[in-house]
Design a protein around this motif. Structure first.
Motif, mmCIF file in Angstrom:
data_model
loop_
_atom_site.group_PDB
_atom_site.id
_atom_site.type_symbol
_atom_site.label_atom_id
_atom_site.label_comp_id
_atom_site.label_asym_id
_atom_site.label_seq_id
_atom_site.Cartn_x
_atom_site.Cartn_y
_atom_site.Cartn_z
ATOM 1 N N ILE A 2 17.637 34.512 0.638
ATOM 2 C CA ILE A 2 18.684 34.224 1.613
ATOM 3 C C ILE A 2 18.067 33.618 2.864
ATOM 4 O O ILE A 2 18.580 32.641 3.422
ATOM 5 N N TYR A 3 16.954 34.191 3.291
ATOM 6 C CA TYR A 3 16.244 33.655 4.457
ATOM 7 C C TYR A 3 15.879 32.182 4.259
ATOM 8 O O TYR A 3 16.131 31.344 5.122
ATOM 9 N N GLU A 4 15.279 31.868 3.115
ATOM 10 C CA GLU A 4 14.864 30.490 2.860
ATOM 11 C C GLU A 4 16.055 29.547 2.819
ATOM 12 O O GLU A 4 16.003 28.428 3.344
ATOM 13 N N ARG A 5 17.130 29.977 2.194
ATOM 14 C CA ARG A 5 18.312 29.118 2.081
ATOM 15 C C ARG A 5 18.932 28.860 3.443
ATOM 16 O O ARG A 5 19.295 27.717 3.766
ATOM 17 N N LEU A 6 19.029 29.907 4.262
ATOM 18 C CA LEU A 6 19.585 29.720 5.603
ATOM 19 C C LEU A 6 18.667 28.858 6.458
ATOM 20 O O LEU A 6 19.134 27.982 7.204
ATOM 21 N N ILE A 22 17.519 23.691 9.197
ATOM 22 C CA ILE A 22 16.580 22.589 9.421
ATOM 23 C C ILE A 22 17.187 21.250 9.033
ATOM 24 O O ILE A 22 17.011 20.238 9.725
ATOM 25 N N HIS A 23 17.933 21.231 7.925
ATOM 26 C CA HIS A 23 18.457 19.963 7.420
ATOM 27 C C HIS A 23 19.882 19.679 7.866
ATOM 28 O O HIS A 23 20.509 18.748 7.376
ATOM 29 N N VAL A 28 23.270 29.116 15.701
ATOM 30 C CA VAL A 28 22.123 28.294 15.323
ATOM 31 C C VAL A 28 21.510 27.658 16.563
ATOM 32 O O VAL A 28 22.210 27.049 17.372
ATOM 33 N N ARG A 29 20.210 27.816 16.702
ATOM 34 C CA ARG A 29 19.510 27.107 17.772
ATOM 35 C C ARG A 29 19.267 25.667 17.335
ATOM 36 O O ARG A 29 18.897 25.416 16.187
ATOM 37 N N PRO A 30 19.457 24.700 18.236
ATOM 38 C CA PRO A 30 19.170 23.309 17.865
ATOM 39 C C PRO A 30 17.711 23.126 17.434
ATOM 40 O O PRO A 30 16.801 23.629 18.092
ATOM 41 N N ILE A 31 17.506 22.432 16.313
ATOM 42 C CA ILE A 31 16.150 22.104 15.851
ATOM 43 C C ILE A 31 15.792 20.771 16.478
ATOM 44 O O ILE A 31 16.101 19.691 15.955
ATOM 45 N N ASP A 32 15.160 20.829 17.638
ATOM 46 C CA ASP A 32 14.899 19.619 18.410
ATOM 47 C C ASP A 32 13.432 19.551 18.815
ATOM 48 O O ASP A 32 12.602 20.343 18.360
ATOM 49 N N GLU A 33 13.134 18.583 19.678
ATOM 50 C CA GLU A 33 11.755 18.400 20.103
ATOM 51 C C GLU A 33 11.197 19.635 20.808
ATOM 52 O O GLU A 33 10.028 19.979 20.649
ATOM 53 N N LEU A 44 7.084 23.912 10.135
ATOM 54 C CA LEU A 44 6.784 22.524 10.494
ATOM 55 C C LEU A 44 6.824 21.614 9.269
ATOM 56 O O LEU A 44 7.276 20.466 9.358
ATOM 57 N N TRP A 45 6.376 22.127 8.123
ATOM 58 C CA TRP A 45 6.463 21.333 6.893
ATOM 59 C C TRP A 45 7.916 21.062 6.534
ATOM 60 O O TRP A 45 8.295 19.936 6.195
ATOM 61 N N ALA A 46 8.744 22.094 6.625
ATOM 62 C CA ALA A 46 10.161 21.920 6.296
ATOM 63 C C ALA A 46 10.823 20.904 7.219
ATOM 64 O O ALA A 46 11.662 20.099 6.793
#
Length: 226
Positions: A19-23, A28-29, A77-82, A164-166
């Motif tokens: 569940i963690y990985e899927r969320l 991320i995407h 959700v926190r924005p995945i940004d710079e 970081l890879w994801a």
């Protein structure tokens, strides 16, 4: 990349994704948007699980900075940004030099030979397969870090590496960054051979910083094109 897999009803897909990985991948995407509310009951129903694994996954994601918990408002959700990438890389610039400096003090001739063997594979591959390159690069760095006594630091590095890879796997590695990665690895091996702990620590700090800047630049370019 290696990751501890949970047990029980957390495993809900044929490939064993938790569940963690899927969320995490949904965040991320962009399948769940920045600031979107994450409702435990809805997530459990969508993923075909009970609510406990969802709550545990949200707490883990909170600890890694993906999710913000607001009093009386639940998880968002926190924005995945710079800034998100910058924060991770600033932590890694502190952790990895310390791990590397320790490794220089215990490295054997066999360790150096193995680093050179992996590096030769990396150079022969020449970034023709990003996944294979990432796996080889992971082997290279784990050889230095895996024996360290501070497992909390090593585990944090692994989690950051996976994050970081994801984030970066959708972006191609620029030719200049490819060249720099190979050069930085060679510099690092040279310092380890000379038992130059400070030089090795500086080399890995430069390596981590360069990788972080590259991801941020690619994120900005992607934003401009969208």
């Amino acid at each position: 990349m290696p990751q501890t897999m949970p047990d029980g009803d957390e495993l809900t897909e044929e490939n064993g994704a938790s569940i963690y990985e899927r969320l995490r991948d949904d965040i991320i995407h962009g399948r769940v948007k920045a600031n979107e509310r994450l409702k435990v009951a809805e997530l459990a129903a969508r993923m075909g699980t009970s609510t406990n694994p969802v709550r545990e996954a949200l707490q883990q994601l909170r600890g890694e900075g993906f999710v913000v918990m607001m009093p009386n408002r639940g998880a968002r959700v926190r924005p995945i940004d710079e800034e998100f990438v910058r924060d991770i890389c600033e932590i890694e610039v502190l952790i990895e030099p310390a791990l590397t400096r320790w490794f220089v003090g215990v490295a054997t001739r066999e360790d150096v030979d193995e680093l050179e063997r992996i590096q030769a594979e990396i150079e022969a591959l020449n970034f023709s397969d990003e996944l294979k390159h990432s796996n080889l690069d992971m082997q290279f760095h784990r050889l230095m870090y895996d024996r360290h006594y501070n497992r909390h630091a090593v585990d944090l590095w692994i989690r950051h590496r996976q994050i970081l890879w994801a984030i970066s796997r959708g972006f191609p590695t620029s030719l200049s960054r490819q060249s720099n990665v190979l050069e930085e690895h060679r510099e690092l091996i040279g310092c380890i051979k000379e038992q130059d702990a400070d030089g090795a620590a500086n080399a890995i700090a430069k390596h981590v910083g360069g990788s972080g800047r590259h991801i941020i630049e690619r994120m900005r370019l992607n934003k401009q094109r969208s």
